[in-house]
Design an enzyme around this catalytic site. Sequence first.
Site, PDB file in Angstrom:
ATOM      1  N   HIS A 181       0.879  -1.174   0.000  1.00  0.00           N
ATOM      2  CA  HIS A 181       0.000   0.000   0.000  1.00  0.00           C
ATOM      3  C   HIS A 181       0.913   1.220   0.000  1.00  0.00           C
ATOM      4  CE1 HIS A 181      -3.980   1.656   0.481  1.00  0.00           C
ATOM      5  NE2 HIS A 181      -3.599   2.399   1.494  1.00  0.00           N
TER       6      HIS A 181
ATOM      7  N   LYS B 110     -10.178   6.369  -3.712  1.00  0.00           N
ATOM      8  CA  LYS B 110      -9.210   7.402  -3.333  1.00  0.00           C
ATOM      9  C   LYS B 110      -7.850   6.941  -3.820  1.00  0.00           C
ATOM     10  CE  LYS B 110      -7.446   8.604   1.278  1.00  0.00           C
ATOM     11  NZ  LYS B 110      -7.817   9.208   2.566  1.00  0.00           N
TER      12      LYS B 110
ATOM     13  N   LYS C 178      -3.724   7.520  -3.775  1.00  0.00           N
ATOM     14  CA  LYS C 178      -2.650   8.100  -2.974  1.00  0.00           C
ATOM     15  C   LYS C 178      -1.584   8.631  -3.917  1.00  0.00           C
ATOM     16  CE  LYS C 178      -3.624   7.293   1.330  1.00  0.00           C
ATOM     17  NZ  LYS C 178      -3.769   8.416   2.248  1.00  0.00           N
TER      18      LYS C 178
ATOM     19  N   ASP D 271      -5.491  11.767  -2.375  1.00  0.00           N
ATOM     20  CA  ASP D 271      -4.912  12.184  -1.103  1.00  0.00           C
ATOM     21  C   ASP D 271      -3.421  12.388  -1.319  1.00  0.00           C
ATOM     22  OD1 ASP D 271      -4.209  12.692   1.483  1.00  0.00           O
ATOM     23  OD2 ASP D 271      -4.965  10.805   2.322  1.00  0.00           O
TER      24      ASP D 271
ATOM     25  N   GLU E  98      -7.471  15.807  -1.107  1.00  0.00           N
ATOM     26  CA  GLU E  98      -7.201  15.677   0.331  1.00  0.00           C
ATOM     27  C   GLU E  98      -5.785  16.127   0.666  1.00  0.00           C
ATOM     28  OE1 GLU E  98      -8.450  11.895   1.821  1.00  0.00           O
ATOM     29  OE2 GLU E  98      -7.290  12.056   3.671  1.00  0.00           O
TER      30      GLU E  98
ATOM     31  N   ASP F  10      -7.258  16.898   6.183  1.00  0.00           N
ATOM     32  CA  ASP F  10      -7.050  15.687   6.993  1.00  0.00           C
ATOM     33  C   ASP F  10      -6.023  15.994   8.102  1.00  0.00           C
ATOM     34  OD1 ASP F  10      -6.809  13.207   8.099  1.00  0.00           O
ATOM     35  OD2 ASP F  10      -5.996  12.201   6.345  1.00  0.00           O
TER      36      ASP F  10
ATOM     37  N   LYS G 259     -11.080  11.323  12.282  1.00  0.00           N
ATOM     38  CA  LYS G 259     -10.409  10.069  12.654  1.00  0.00           C
ATOM     39  C   LYS G 259     -10.376   9.998  14.160  1.00  0.00           C
ATOM     40  CE  LYS G 259      -7.574   9.791   8.508  1.00  0.00           C
ATOM     41  NZ  LYS G 259      -6.300   9.988   7.835  1.00  0.00           N
TER      42      LYS G 259
ATOM     43  N   GLU H  62     -14.042   5.925   4.674  1.00  0.00           N
ATOM     44  CA  GLU H  62     -12.993   5.050   4.136  1.00  0.00           C
ATOM     45  C   GLU H  62     -12.679   3.954   5.155  1.00  0.00           C
ATOM     46  OE1 GLU H  62      -9.758   7.826   3.493  1.00  0.00           O
ATOM     47  OE2 GLU H  62      -9.301   7.925   5.631  1.00  0.00           O
TER      48      GLU H  62
END
Length: 373
Positions: free
Chosen positions: A21, A166, A168, A197, A223, A248, A272, A326
């Site tokens: 990831h 989303k 990255k 993001d 983001e 964020d 979060k 998410e």
Amino acid sequence: MSAVIATIETLLVDLPTIRPHKLSMTTMACQTMVIVRLCDSDGVEGLGEGTTIGGLAYGPESPESIKRNIDTYLAPLLIGQPASNVNALRARLNRHARGNAIAKSALETALLDAQGKRLGLSVAELLGGAQQSHLPVLWTLASGDTQRDIDEAFQRLDDRRHCDFKLKIGANPIAQDVAHVAAIKAALGERASVRVDVNQAWDEATAVRGIAALQEAGIDLIEQPIPAREHAGLIRLANRFRVPMLADEAVQDARDGFDLAAAGFSGAYALKIAKSGGLQGVLELAHVAQAAGIGLYGGTLLEGSIGTAASLHAWATLPELAWGSEMFGPLLLKDDIVTQPLDYREFGVALPSGPGLGITLDEDKLAHYTRAH
Ligand code: MUC
Ligand code: MG
């Protein structure tokens, strides 16, 4: 005599991810969760989870510091205290320990789980009651390979798992990142919402160029394009572009949310539990955002099932999440440490039922994945 907190145990649990990831600051092959097991004097157990991304790559707390700070400083503040006054315990932690939001979130989760089990109520009910029982969940495409991301997206759409994605970005030169995003959006067309993001990777001038191209490519949400503390820059970007900004890292808690809104930000906030020190703190931020007309998004630090369930109980108390959520963390992991995994279907996830978080540990799996020292 009402129950007091008797023991608090912390475990470092390492679970491999289903694929690498890739984020702008790290590539994850494994997720490390700090699992909290809190027991009161009646034998009621509360579960909590403190999780971040990539050791110290995401923020100032690492899994190891979360465990050590709970064991050394935070747990001793709770042991022997009445177990059922979560507000008083939260205030006690905040009075004696600065920062450490993720560690505090793990403990507050365990306190609420135990309280729910004691009273026969779900955590959402303890927080006033759920207004939603099925929450939308997007998927993050971050394999690092454009074609693999496109294949992954179609698979998720066909499975009715996710319809928002989303991406990255921020690790590669801007032209390469923009080409990657534009190719994915062009392949998916109107079947899916695509957001990015940047995880703070750009300076403001780069962001202006990047966002102009992403807006042109049909991206729905940008983001955290610039560093967390550059509030004025984020407001300038929000005013400059039609495509909305999602704050964020810039909004940890209600105070940040108030400051950013009061300074003129428009757009959305990623909530979060880990950023805000727990469920009550994150709902304070959500309520500030609601008062300011700022949209909400249920965010994750890629927690496993316990942290994800805790977040879902908090999000469920809100009337809506304008940008969805998410909460896919458990789906990124190859295995789970709970007996009944969360129920993902129809582009979302069901709020777990049952007292507390509605989660039961699988003791064999937990033992298997717990780090020896
Ligand atoms: C973040 O910054 O949003 C959420 C999804 C994902 O892939 O990484 C996280 C962290
Ligand atoms: Mg983010």
